[in-house]
Design a protein around this motif. Structure first.
Motif, PDB file in Angstrom:
ATOM      1  N   GLY A 109       0.667  -1.320   0.008  1.00  0.00           N
ATOM      2  CA  GLY A 109      -0.070   0.030   0.008  1.00  0.00           C
ATOM      3  C   GLY A 109       0.884   1.137   0.046  1.00  0.00           C
ATOM      4  N   VAL A 110       0.160   2.547   0.156  1.00  0.00           N
ATOM      5  CA  VAL A 110       0.981   3.573   0.287  1.00  0.00           C
ATOM      6  C   VAL A 110       1.814   3.906   1.481  1.00  0.00           C
ATOM      7  CG1 VAL A 110       0.890   6.117   0.265  1.00  0.00           C
ATOM      8  CG2 VAL A 110      -0.739   4.770  -1.239  1.00  0.00           C
ATOM      9  N   LEU A 111       1.238   3.370   2.617  1.00  0.00           N
ATOM     10  CA  LEU A 111       1.865   3.529   3.786  1.00  0.00           C
ATOM     11  C   LEU A 111       2.584   2.277   4.460  1.00  0.00           C
ATOM     12  CD1 LEU A 111      -0.213   6.329   5.645  1.00  0.00           C
ATOM     13  CD2 LEU A 111       2.014   6.524   4.160  1.00  0.00           C
ATOM     14  N   THR A 112       1.859   1.279   4.081  1.00  0.00           N
ATOM     15  CA  THR A 112       2.301   0.064   4.490  1.00  0.00           C
ATOM     16  C   THR A 112       2.082  -1.337   3.749  1.00  0.00           C
ATOM     17  OG1 THR A 112       1.572  -1.385   6.602  1.00  0.00           O
ATOM     18  CG2 THR A 112      -0.256  -0.595   5.523  1.00  0.00           C
ATOM     19  N   ALA A 113       2.566  -2.343   4.122  1.00  0.00           N
ATOM     20  CA  ALA A 113       2.459  -3.698   3.446  1.00  0.00           C
ATOM     21  C   ALA A 113       1.773  -4.580   4.132  1.00  0.00           C
ATOM     22  CB  ALA A 113       3.806  -4.342   3.194  1.00  0.00           C
ATOM     23  N   LEU A 114       0.750  -5.534   3.613  1.00  0.00           N
ATOM     24  CA  LEU A 114      -0.183  -6.539   4.109  1.00  0.00           C
ATOM     25  C   LEU A 114       0.356  -7.901   3.548  1.00  0.00           C
ATOM     26  CD1 LEU A 114      -2.351  -7.186   5.958  1.00  0.00           C
ATOM     27  CD2 LEU A 114      -4.120  -6.901   3.715  1.00  0.00           C
ATOM     28  N   SER A 115       0.693  -8.542   4.334  1.00  0.00           N
ATOM     29  CA  SER A 115       0.905 -10.015   3.909  1.00  0.00           C
ATOM     30  C   SER A 115      -0.052 -10.866   4.315  1.00  0.00           C
ATOM     31  CB  SER A 115       2.536 -10.368   4.298  1.00  0.00           C
ATOM     32  OG  SER A 115       2.352 -10.403   5.982  1.00  0.00           O
TER      33      SER A 115
END
Length: 112
Positions: A49-55
């Motif tokens: 994402g723009v600010l974070t990653a989601l696994s």
């Protein structure tokens, strides 16, 4: 078929809607039982994402079968809790034809 190694203690939780006092509802999670389980991870993926990653990592969680209709029997849209880790149940099937074990297809999401 080899027997599963049920060495992880998981709490089964179900969503419950609770009135919020303003005409709406809030969702809380209520414990429905404890299961000893075998957890096998699959191959995960990551969404940036723009600010974070989601696994997201898929898991096959095997537990002893409980009677159909029992509150402690896992169902889709419930989750297992292992401390702070949450495994959202997507589907449940019998592991073999004699129905002694259930396989829960679940997914864990981790924000990184």
């Amino acid at each position: 078929m080899t027997l599963p190694m049920l060495n992880r203690k998981l709490v089964l939780e179900a969503p419950e809607r609770v009135a919020d006092g303003a005409g709406g509802f809030a969702e809380t999670w209520v414990a429905r039982g404890t299961h000893w389980a075998e957890i096998r991870p699959g191959t995960g993926n990551e969404i940036r994402g723009v600010l974070t990653a989601l696994s997201r990592v898929p898991y096959r969680i095997t537990v002893r079968a409980t009677p159909a209709g029992a509150d402690s029997r896992p169902r889709p849209e419930q989750r297992f809790r292992d401390g702070t880790r949450l495994f959202h149940i997507l589907a449940v099937t019998e592991r073999e034809t004699d129905g002694r074990y259930l396989t829960c297809h679940a997914e864990e999401e981790v924000v990184g």
